[in-house]
Design a protein around this motif. Structure first.
Motif, mmCIF file in Angstrom:
data_model
loop_
_atom_site.group_PDB
_atom_site.id
_atom_site.type_symbol
_atom_site.label_atom_id
_atom_site.label_comp_id
_atom_site.label_asym_id
_atom_site.label_seq_id
_atom_site.Cartn_x
_atom_site.Cartn_y
_atom_site.Cartn_z
ATOM 1 N N ASP A 194 0.844 -1.199 0.000
ATOM 2 C CA ASP A 194 0.000 0.000 0.000
ATOM 3 C C ASP A 194 0.886 1.259 0.000
ATOM 4 O OD1 ASP A 194 -2.154 1.638 0.156
ATOM 5 O OD2 ASP A 194 -2.819 0.974 2.146
ATOM 6 N N THR A 195 1.607 1.429 -1.094
ATOM 7 C CA THR A 195 2.629 2.484 -1.177
ATOM 8 C C THR A 195 2.055 3.874 -0.959
ATOM 9 O OG1 THR A 195 3.817 1.079 -2.712
ATOM 10 C CG2 THR A 195 4.448 3.400 -2.695
ATOM 11 N N SER A 196 0.865 4.137 -1.493
ATOM 12 C CA SER A 196 0.351 5.507 -1.351
ATOM 13 C C SER A 196 0.055 5.814 0.118
ATOM 14 C CB SER A 196 -0.859 5.759 -2.251
ATOM 15 O OG SER A 196 -1.881 4.893 -1.900
ATOM 16 N N SER A 197 -0.497 4.849 0.860
ATOM 17 C CA SER A 197 -0.735 5.104 2.297
ATOM 18 C C SER A 197 0.579 5.276 3.041
ATOM 19 C CB SER A 197 -1.493 3.956 2.951
ATOM 20 O OG SER A 197 -2.731 3.811 2.361
ATOM 21 N N ILE A 198 1.563 4.479 2.678
ATOM 22 C CA ILE A 198 2.853 4.581 3.394
ATOM 23 C C ILE A 198 3.467 5.962 3.165
ATOM 24 C CG2 ILE A 198 5.240 3.696 3.444
ATOM 25 C CD1 ILE A 198 3.997 0.877 2.841
ATOM 26 N N PHE A 199 3.512 6.388 1.912
ATOM 27 C CA PHE A 199 4.170 7.679 1.628
ATOM 28 C C PHE A 199 3.373 8.876 2.138
ATOM 29 C CE2 PHE A 199 8.204 7.262 -0.616
ATOM 30 C CZ PHE A 199 8.257 5.878 -0.782
ATOM 31 N N SER A 200 2.071 8.690 2.406
ATOM 32 C CA SER A 200 1.322 9.832 2.951
ATOM 33 C C SER A 200 1.147 9.730 4.470
ATOM 34 C CB SER A 200 -0.036 9.960 2.253
ATOM 35 O OG SER A 200 -0.754 8.763 2.447
ATOM 36 N N HIS A 201 1.717 8.692 5.083
ATOM 37 C CA HIS A 201 1.615 8.558 6.545
ATOM 38 C C HIS A 201 2.355 9.726 7.213
ATOM 39 C CE1 HIS A 201 2.187 7.008 10.593
ATOM 40 N NE2 HIS A 201 1.228 6.134 10.327
ATOM 41 N N PRO A 202 1.780 10.306 8.269
ATOM 42 C CA PRO A 202 2.411 11.468 8.897
ATOM 43 C C PRO A 202 3.859 11.239 9.332
ATOM 44 C CG PRO A 202 0.249 11.026 9.871
ATOM 45 C CD PRO A 202 0.497 9.945 8.869
ATOM 46 N N ASP A 203 4.189 10.028 9.798
ATOM 47 C CA ASP A 203 5.577 9.784 10.215
ATOM 48 C C ASP A 203 6.523 9.720 9.014
ATOM 49 O OD1 ASP A 203 5.369 9.780 12.988
ATOM 50 O OD2 ASP A 203 4.582 7.728 12.993
ATOM 51 N N VAL A 204 5.987 9.247 7.892
ATOM 52 C CA VAL A 204 6.832 9.182 6.695
ATOM 53 C C VAL A 204 7.028 10.590 6.138
ATOM 54 C CG1 VAL A 204 7.050 8.213 4.365
ATOM 55 C CG2 VAL A 204 6.131 6.807 6.225
ATOM 56 N N THR A 205 5.968 11.374 6.075
ATOM 57 C CA THR A 205 6.135 12.740 5.544
ATOM 58 C C THR A 205 6.998 13.584 6.501
ATOM 59 O OG1 THR A 205 4.037 13.401 6.512
ATOM 60 C CG2 THR A 205 3.972 12.742 4.222
ATOM 61 N N ARG A 206 6.969 13.277 7.786
ATOM 62 C CA ARG A 206 7.794 14.031 8.756
ATOM 63 C C ARG A 206 9.283 13.682 8.603
ATOM 64 N NH1 ARG A 206 9.467 12.537 13.957
ATOM 65 N NH2 ARG A 206 8.205 10.649 13.948
ATOM 66 N N LEU A 207 9.579 12.407 8.333
ATOM 67 C CA LEU A 207 10.984 11.985 8.371
ATOM 68 C C LEU A 207 11.642 11.803 7.004
ATOM 69 C CD1 LEU A 207 10.838 9.413 11.321
ATOM 70 C CD2 LEU A 207 11.837 11.694 11.326
ATOM 71 N N ILE A 208 10.848 11.490 5.993
ATOM 72 C CA ILE A 208 11.440 11.201 4.684
ATOM 73 C C ILE A 208 11.145 12.368 3.748
ATOM 74 C CG2 ILE A 208 11.478 9.597 2.701
ATOM 75 C CD1 ILE A 208 12.412 8.157 5.251
ATOM 76 N N ARG A 209 12.170 13.118 3.419
ATOM 77 C CA ARG A 209 11.988 14.238 2.471
ATOM 78 C C ARG A 209 12.034 13.692 1.058
ATOM 79 N NH1 ARG A 209 15.160 19.583 3.581
ATOM 80 N NH2 ARG A 209 14.568 19.733 1.388
ATOM 81 N N ARG A 210 10.961 13.959 0.308
ATOM 82 C CA ARG A 210 10.839 13.364 -1.025
ATOM 83 C C ARG A 210 11.847 13.927 -2.014
ATOM 84 N NH1 ARG A 210 5.484 11.394 -1.838
ATOM 85 N NH2 ARG A 210 5.889 11.371 -4.080
ATOM 86 N N ASP A 211 12.444 15.089 -1.700
ATOM 87 C CA ASP A 211 13.420 15.661 -2.630
ATOM 88 C C ASP A 211 14.852 15.215 -2.303
ATOM 89 O OD1 ASP A 211 13.456 17.027 -0.239
ATOM 90 O OD2 ASP A 211 13.857 18.987 -1.132
ATOM 91 N N LYS A 212 14.993 14.347 -1.327
ATOM 92 C CA LYS A 212 16.338 13.853 -0.966
ATOM 93 C C LYS A 212 16.415 12.354 -1.246
ATOM 94 C CE LYS A 212 17.775 17.270 2.071
ATOM 95 N NZ LYS A 212 18.752 18.194 1.588
ATOM 96 N N PRO A 213 17.615 11.869 -1.611
ATOM 97 C CA PRO A 213 17.738 10.422 -1.862
ATOM 98 C C PRO A 213 17.397 9.587 -0.628
ATOM 99 C CG PRO A 213 19.701 11.594 -2.600
ATOM 100 C CD PRO A 213 18.878 12.594 -1.841
ATOM 101 N N THR A 214 16.725 8.496 -0.894
ATOM 102 C CA THR A 214 16.274 7.582 0.161
ATOM 103 C C THR A 214 16.684 6.168 -0.229
ATOM 104 O OG1 THR A 214 14.326 8.951 0.583
ATOM 105 C CG2 THR A 214 14.155 6.666 1.274
#
Ligand SMILES: C[S@@+](CC[C@H](N)C(=O)[O-])C[C@H]1O[C@@H](n2cnc3c(N)ncnc32)[C@H](O)[C@@H]1O
Length: 270
Positions: free
Chosen positions: A135-155
């Protein structure tokens, strides 16, 4: 109800073996129940080397996180199917390289969430999310993911020893959905159970499907894993038995198992 919601349970069913608890037992952990241990004994009858395989896989996970943090400057890790806490978890390895490294653990097993909350989330740079990794869309929109994983930085998106838990038609769409959300310079780490022996592939696939009540995919072959990373730049030493992926000490001959192996490697996104 979508696919992700269907596979999320909030209660721990001690009578049905869980992959997370079986793996914990194979690694020498204590967060498991008789049903898990019995299923492991059945597994060992088909593939006697499975304890060594689990230890080799965990050592690979430690090495790959260290290499990505130290040599490729990765400071964000999204660990899909993270498993129960054990020694040297991803955030410990990454935060030893850089105190500010951020790690989000994702697992659908409620026992991982229960133990993870107390034993993994040691600081505000680490979080655990109970979610289905498909469920990738739920994971990437989870508040903890948006708080810690910056989408403009390599992951680094980790799929270590997890894709065999999914059906054939579920793995590639999940990987593509994650790739679309990662910044250039990100990495995908994928390895899964493969075997050259049809008897092991079929025996374990059938045993695990029955034991887990269908929460299982398939033991595959090397070409399947190669396909998951198609189109990415595979970093040295390429795709291999993970025991041989940049070992940090001499690999003892007894470490090599031949019933089955965790096979995979690391791909970089342009
Ligand atoms: C063999 S363990 C691997 C743990 C860890 N990645 C490692 O390599 O040490 C597989 C993990 O994947 C989790 N898992 C299986 N299917 C999943 C799903 N659909 N979504 C999220 N986690 C899943 C299991 O609960 C288990 O913790």
């Amino acid at each position: 109800m979508d696919q992700g919601e269907q596979s999320i349970s909030h209660t721990i069913d001690v009578d049905t073996p869980s992959v997370a608890r079986m793996y914990d037992w194979l690694l020498g952990g204590i967060d498991n129940y008789p049903a898990d241990r019995d299923a492991c004994q059945d597994l060992l009858r088909i593939a006697p080397s499975t304890k060594a395989l689990a230890l080799n896989n965990r050592a690979f996970l430690r090495r790959v996180v260290k290499v990505l943090a130290k040599e490729h400057g990765i400071r964000q890790f999204l660990d899909h199917g993270s498993g129960l806490p054990t020694r040297d978890n991803v955030h410990e390895v990454a935060q030893r390289v850089d105190h500010d490294a951020r790690v989000v653990y994702v697992d659908n097993d409620p026992i991982v969430l229960a133990h993870g909350r107390t034993r993994l989330v040691e600081n505000e740079r680490t979080a655990i999310v109970q979610a289905d990794m498909r469920d990738t869309s739920s994971i990437f929109s989870h508040p903890d993911v948006t708080r810690l994983i910056r989408r403009d930085k390599p992951t680094a998106a980790l799929f270590v020893s997890v894709t065999h838990c999914l059906k054939d038609d579920e793995v590639q769409p999940m990987i593509e959905a994650v790739k679309q959300r990662l910044a250039p310079g990100s990495f995908l780490v994928v390895c899964q159970l493969v075997s050259e022996h049809e008897k092991v592939r079929d025996g374990v696939t059938s045993l695990m499907a029955t034991a887990t009540g269908g929460n299982w995919g398939r033991v595959r072959e090397e070409d399947d894993v190669r396909g998951y990373l198609h189109g990415l730049e595979i970093i040295e030493p390429g795709l291999c038995d993970v025991t041989d992926w940049r070992p940090d000490r001499e690999v003892h001959p007894r470490q090599h198992v031949d019933d089955w192996v965790e096979w995979g490697g690391v791909g970089r996104l342009d």
